[in-house]
Write an enzyme that holds these catalytic residues in place. Sequence first.
Site, short mmCIF file in Angstrom:
data_model
loop_
_atom_site.label_atom_id
_atom_site.label_comp_id
_atom_site.label_asym_id
_atom_site.label_seq_id
_atom_site.Cartn_x
_atom_site.Cartn_y
_atom_site.Cartn_z
N LYS A 35 0.81 -1.30 0.09
CA LYS A 35 -0.03 0.02 -0.16
C LYS A 35 0.89 1.32 -0.11
CE LYS A 35 -0.64 0.34 5.21
NZ LYS A 35 0.07 1.47 5.04
N THR A 36 2.05 1.41 0.77
CA THR A 36 2.83 2.47 0.65
C THR A 36 3.40 2.62 -0.75
OG1 THR A 36 3.50 1.86 2.95
CG2 THR A 36 4.68 3.56 1.76
N ASP A 222 -3.89 7.40 4.29
CA ASP A 222 -3.23 5.90 4.60
C ASP A 222 -4.12 5.62 5.84
OD1 ASP A 222 -1.77 3.61 4.66
OD2 ASP A 222 -0.17 4.97 5.54
N GLU A 223 -4.19 4.04 5.94
CA GLU A 223 -4.81 3.55 7.10
C GLU A 223 -6.17 3.94 7.36
OE1 GLU A 223 -3.30 0.80 8.06
OE2 GLU A 223 -1.23 0.99 8.32
N GLN A 253 -7.97 -5.01 9.39
CA GLN A 253 -7.04 -4.33 10.46
C GLN A 253 -7.33 -3.45 11.23
OE1 GLN A 253 -2.54 -4.99 9.12
NE2 GLN A 253 -3.45 -5.00 7.26
N ARG A 599 1.97 -10.55 10.52
CA ARG A 599 3.39 -10.19 10.98
C ARG A 599 4.29 -11.06 10.17
NH1 ARG A 599 1.66 -5.88 9.95
NH2 ARG A 599 -0.24 -6.93 9.48
#
Length: 726
Positions: A35-36, A222-223, A253, A599
């Site tokens: 995503k970044t 973002d997020e 998330q 993770r």
Amino acid sequence: MEKPIYLAGLNPEQEQAVMQTEHPLLVLSGAGTGKTRVLTSRLAHIICSGLAQPWQCLAVTFTNKAAREMESRLSALIGVSAASVWLGTFHKFGCRLLRQHYARLGLSKHFLILDEDDQVRFVKQLMTDLSLDVKRWSPELVLENIQRLKDKGIGPQTPYEAMYKGFVDGKFPQVYELYQTRLHAMDAVDFGDLLLLPLTLLRENEDLLSYYQQQFKYILVDEYQDTNTAQYLLLRLLARGHGNLCCVGDDDQSIYSWRGAEVNNILNFNKDFPDASIIRLERNYRSTAHILGAASGLIAHNVARLGKTLRPAQANADLGEKVRVRGYWTDLDEARKIVDEVENCQRRGTPLSSMAVLVRAGFQTRVFEEMLMKAGVPYQVVGDYKFYEREEIKDAIAYLRLLLNARDDIAFARVVNKPKRGIGAATLTSLRTTATTEHCSLFEAVERTPLKAAADGKLKTFTQAIVHWTKQLENLPLAKVAVGLLEEVGYMQMWRDDSSPQAEGRLENLKELTNGMTGEMSDLSAFLEHVSLVTDTDRMQDENMLSVMTLHASKGLEFDVVFLPGWEEGLFPHSKSLETRETAALEEERRLAYVGITRAKKQAWISFASSRYVFGERQAALPSRFVDELPKEHVDIDVAHGLSSAPRTPYPRQTYDEFNQDTEYTWGKTTGMFSTPNNPWKGQRVYHAQFGSGTVMAAEGNKLTIVFDYSGRRKVLAQFVRKIEE
């Protein structure tokens, strides 16, 4: 024709998310799907294609760490023009607006931003002034409720009282209003104000709103799943003109409802923006197929989600190792075996820095710390102690805040007797009385309050030092001013004279503080703003150390090997999510489990214990329902480690009926024994969120004596158990 550099290596879904620039867009980005890269490539495309100038782009995220990474990547793509993009955290954006338009809110250019510790002190003082019992009504709880209102965009003048009937003896609205009034009088704001005040500013000033709607032609978020109501409202206001709002997030998330995040912001994106498109990023570049399969199978049990299935980026990728599930007798056994496996992985070539133990609750770290110390394994508890939260750093910053704003009563009260000057509670009370009656600051009250000669002389020496070093800000570098002030008031000498083992370290920390006062941080206002906006909880170290942290703190991180202990009913999912019987609470716990598993890049270990110490008592435990929900084809289950002699038997679980907002959990059924009309509880099979299933042996009013299948005989209140219906 060769693709631009910012499109190189993107998969088809990522490229579509970059190139589709007009109209609202939700990029549903699963864990590890890049995503970044999508965000920075999209910014580069907008700027390089001439769709907007850098300063016409707004990109907001949640942590300084994420913002720095985005800025670094964007700079590599488009060069120095990246610095002109409005890129940073929501709170940094809010602060920037306030710094430019402070006068419209009655603030000065150098208004202060209070941290949480100062806010608690502030609330405690004003509650005392209102004669409220701070032992009955915790200042921390009062402050938390104030911040939750601000997260929802609700100021003290907005009708909300019905939500808080009886809270703080019915005086909560008075507390909130006085809190804001005194903050304003002190020329200060808190963290919540960095969202609430910009929202107020744009709502009440149509010219400013129109200006920023025209300036920001493209907004990237973002997020998005972590946004609260105030952030959501702010984004809607800014995007109302052009509609070019791109939100990147993952509903699976969303794990921060306890600090105001609203998962419905992302779930309702299509309702809020009817012409919106959704692009799903499902190709994972982080984890093996078995890890992704286990995580996807688990999260599929949630109903309130937009839906996506993670898969390895390479279709023919190796499946990797299955997720290992292990059961142990006690939490000590669990910790010992995990530390053994950490050492095994290290011997096989995995660095400690590539491994992590992720716990559901902070208290779980203690037993791991003990085992790690015994084994001599280097470790760090991430998020345990932040540099700017240390006593000596907060004291030094309080002194510096007085140089910028002598009206800062919180900073004054913190350091007026550090080092000790004989300024006691009685003197401070006298100063506060003067400040209240004459509507002035504590600093100004020193000149207006009749005091005993000794106290008066020491206070004036203190205030004169502040005045002197405030003037020196014009002539000397900030670092020299800071050192000079701390030396003159005796603060540095106080720690030199301290014989405790920590004193030398505190002096080193103070030195490190002044080392950071260079470049852009050589301006006192900029430096204090930087300190106030440092919010990253994960101050990761570079050394080769095992990381131990909570699941909440792990979001955004990745490790080769991840250990997930404590998967037991009442611990994970947490007992609070079971006691409320709310579908949303349980689903957030499941999302937290999903975050933990994803993770891991190569190996994930899940474990549970048959018993563990909780608040000083050993309590029996049942394996988490999440263990049963893991798809069997992706896990390797072995509970023989100490549990082979204790066969597990089925026990009632909460399961879903068809989901809707009003549906509660249904319960497993079993036959009740010898209950009678006179005693409807006796013999009844019941379920307790922490102790599991059991049989009621006796009832006295609402007090039940229950023999639990795994926890033995206990007395509990009837409201904390549910009958297992016939």
